[in-house]
Design a protein around this motif. Structure first.
Motif, short mmCIF file in Angstrom:
data_model
loop_
_atom_site.label_atom_id
_atom_site.label_comp_id
_atom_site.label_asym_id
_atom_site.label_seq_id
_atom_site.Cartn_x
_atom_site.Cartn_y
_atom_site.Cartn_z
N GLY A 110 27.05 34.13 -28.87
CA GLY A 110 28.34 33.52 -29.20
C GLY A 110 28.19 32.33 -30.11
N LEU A 111 27.19 31.51 -29.83
CA LEU A 111 26.90 30.38 -30.72
C LEU A 111 26.55 30.87 -32.12
N GLU A 112 25.83 31.99 -32.20
CA GLU A 112 25.47 32.56 -33.51
C GLU A 112 26.70 33.03 -34.26
N ALA A 113 27.62 33.72 -33.55
CA ALA A 113 28.85 34.18 -34.19
C ALA A 113 29.68 33.00 -34.67
N LYS A 114 29.74 31.95 -33.88
CA LYS A 114 30.48 30.76 -34.28
C LYS A 114 29.86 30.13 -35.51
N ARG A 115 28.54 30.07 -35.57
CA ARG A 115 27.85 29.51 -36.74
C ARG A 115 28.20 30.29 -38.00
N LEU A 116 28.43 31.61 -37.84
CA LEU A 116 28.76 32.45 -38.99
C LEU A 116 30.25 32.39 -39.35
N ARG A 151 56.33 49.67 -28.44
CA ARG A 151 54.89 49.56 -28.26
C ARG A 151 54.39 48.33 -29.01
N VAL A 152 53.67 47.47 -28.31
CA VAL A 152 53.17 46.25 -28.92
C VAL A 152 51.90 46.56 -29.69
N VAL A 153 51.90 46.25 -30.98
CA VAL A 153 50.71 46.41 -31.81
C VAL A 153 50.37 45.06 -32.40
N SER A 154 49.27 44.97 -33.09
CA SER A 154 48.83 43.70 -33.66
C SER A 154 48.92 43.73 -35.17
N GLN A 155 49.40 42.67 -35.74
CA GLN A 155 49.48 42.54 -37.19
C GLN A 155 48.66 41.32 -37.61
N VAL A 156 47.72 41.54 -38.49
CA VAL A 156 46.88 40.44 -38.94
C VAL A 156 47.66 39.55 -39.90
N ILE A 157 47.73 38.27 -39.59
CA ILE A 157 48.39 37.31 -40.47
C ILE A 157 47.38 36.73 -41.45
N SER A 158 46.21 36.37 -40.95
CA SER A 158 45.17 35.88 -41.82
C SER A 158 43.82 36.22 -41.22
N THR A 159 42.84 36.44 -42.07
CA THR A 159 41.52 36.79 -41.59
C THR A 159 40.71 35.51 -41.41
N ARG A 160 39.48 35.68 -40.91
CA ARG A 160 38.63 34.52 -40.67
C ARG A 160 38.30 33.84 -41.99
N LYS A 161 37.97 32.57 -41.87
CA LYS A 161 37.60 31.85 -43.10
C LYS A 161 36.20 32.23 -43.53
N LYS A 184 31.64 23.92 -28.54
CA LYS A 184 31.69 24.69 -29.78
C LYS A 184 32.56 25.93 -29.72
N ALA A 185 32.82 26.46 -28.54
CA ALA A 185 33.69 27.63 -28.44
C ALA A 185 35.11 27.25 -28.86
N ASP A 186 35.86 28.22 -29.38
CA ASP A 186 37.26 27.98 -29.74
C ASP A 186 38.17 28.08 -28.52
#
Length: 478
Positions: free
Chosen positions: A189-195, A468-478, A230-232
């Protein structure tokens, strides 16, 4: 929403943390989220009965490390194919020799017993249950765990890290989740956060716990602090744990969310399950389904049950400690060993006994996952406290699920004697007297709570299309 879950324990392993994420993954997938699970390529142990993972979930199984691979017979074990469409898509990534594997459950041969010992290193067990191979493996495990933090399971990290990098590039998830315990998922998880990815640390219990070996306490504390800062989003299972972590690491810890363990509101008992464990209507039938540890002992309970006539304690556990075996031998009509029950069989038995028994952990902030299963069974609970006040007692009081007593045989015996009188008079109450508070602990409700918070974190919004609840991406990761 695209989610990558990093979980060392995942089906077919039937550990409490595996069950937690089996249910959450099932419910999140049913909500329409795209889920990828990174987990070691390990067999299960004992019998099955775990929640069915939807076929839309992709499971990436990686090489668990040389010792675990040797111990669990990765090169020689046979695989029973699962029925089509009943399990998630599997992507196996493992070190040579290559091989494809699926779900399988095994009875407890020597490898299974060793595997249980490795996963439950703090349990008290009769040494005679293992032959020389098991004892040798136990020594190897202890040796590796002396040098590897948090224990021997950290050996999977090189292969898991390599797979994680490839998975992140391929999936580009909105959220990366790590499941603890064991703590060997947290460095990923720390690695993913670093990325640059949003990271949800499903910490559950603290990394630095009462049972952390002395040699690892400083390192466990440092890892816990890194995760908290460090976790969100920090997920814990009790409010007391959240308060403890804030006390340890200050107000700068990540935004926190309490997602307790839970029960399956969709479970339906079946005659075949009910026939596997029967109860005597003339006795007060007590049931305990769970493990025993040095920090979770039942001595006072055994003494209390032995002293009160007209009752029996049935115990469903994979490997009972010596003092339980002695109690069964000395009082065969008072105690019954059921062995290792499949998850669904345990749920069925919990709904048909008179009283469910829980034994507190030494750490008062912890609530064993079995307690939530018990609440879902809607049978009264007797909780044996390990401290004057603990989180489990507060939960039982809030839901109206039963009673709690100190770990004193006299006090427990008095309570059990009163319950026997109630049963004989037909006045034994149901558990879970507060339905609204109970339903908040269903896996269905918990998954919705988790999903809502994760969606806010990941900048993904819910859109209602045709109910039916679906997900819509508003913005991607930085």
């Amino acid at each position: 929403m695209r989610i990558v879950l990093i979980a060392y324990d995942f089906p077919p392993v039937p550990s409490p943390q595996s069950l937690r994420w089996a249910y959450l993954v099932r419910e999140l997938a049913l909500q329409g989220h795209e889920i990828h699970v990174l987990t070691p390529d390990l067999p299960g142990y004992g019998v099955g009965g775990l929640p069915v993972i939807p076929a839309t979930v992709t499971i990436h199984r990686v090489y668990p490390g040389p010792f675990s691979a040797f111990l669990r017979g990765r090169q020689t074990r046979s695989i029973a194919p699962a029925p089509a469409g009943t399990v998630a898509t599997e992507v196996v990534q493992q070190a040579p020799p290559p091989g494809q594997s699926g779900h399988a459950f095994h009875e407890l041969n020597w490898k299974g017993r060793v595997r249980y010992r490795l996963e439950n290193g703090f349990s008290e067990r009769p040494v005679s249950s293992l032959n020389w191979k098991g004892r040798l493996a136990e020594k190897c495990k202890a040796g590796l765990s002396y040098f590897l933090f948090p224990d021997y399971r950290a050996e999977w990290l090189p292969w898991a890290r390599k797979c994680l990098h490839a998975l992140l590039e391929d999936v580009r998830p909105e959220i990366v989740v790590t499941s603890h315990e064991p703590a060997c998922s947290l460095p990923l998880g720390l690695e993913a956060k670093r990325l640059g990815y949003k990271w949800v640390a499903d910490l559950g219990d603290p990394v630095l716990a009462t049972y952390t070996p002395a040699r690892w306490q400083d390192r466990a504390g440092e890892l816990e602090r890194d995760v908290c800062l460090k976790a969100d989003l920090l997920c814990v299972t009790t409010e007391k744990t959240a308060e403890l972590l804030e006390h340890r690491h200050g107000a700068g810890i990540a935004r926190r969310l309490v997602v307790t363990q839970g029960y399956d509101a969709s479970f339906v008992d079946e005659p075949s399950l009910a026939a596997s464990v029967t109860f005597d209507a003339d006795k007060l039938e007590l049931l305990y389904t769970g493990s025993f540890y040095s920090f979770r002992r039942a001595d006072a309970l055994i003494d209390a049950v032995a002293s009160v006539p007209g009752m029996r304690l049935s115990i469903g556990t994979i490997n009972a400690p010596d003092y339980i075996h002695r109690a069964v031998a000395e009082h065969p009509g008072k105690f019954r060993l059921l062995g290792f029950l499949s998850h669904r069989t345990a749920l069925s038995a919990q709904r048909r006994c008179d009283v469910l028994v829980n034994i507190a952990n030494a750490d008062p902030v912890q609530v064993p996952g079995k307690v939530y299963e018990y609440l879902g069974a809607k049978r009264p609970i007797v909780h044996m406290r390990g401290a004057d006040e603990d989180a489990t007692s507060e939960l039982i009081d809030a839901v109206g699920g039963g009673w709690h007593a100190s770990a004193q045989s006299g006090e427990l015996a008095e309570m059990l004697r009163a319950l026997k009188v109630m049963k004989d008079a037909g006045q034994l109450p149901e558990g879970a007297g507060n339905p609204e508070r109970l339903v908040s602990h269903s896996w269905q409700r918990l998954a919705s709570l988790w999903s809502s918070e994760a969606l806010r974190l990941s900048n993904v919004a819910d859109v209602d299309i045709g109910g039916r609840v679906v997900s819509q991406v508003i913005s991607t990761r930085k």
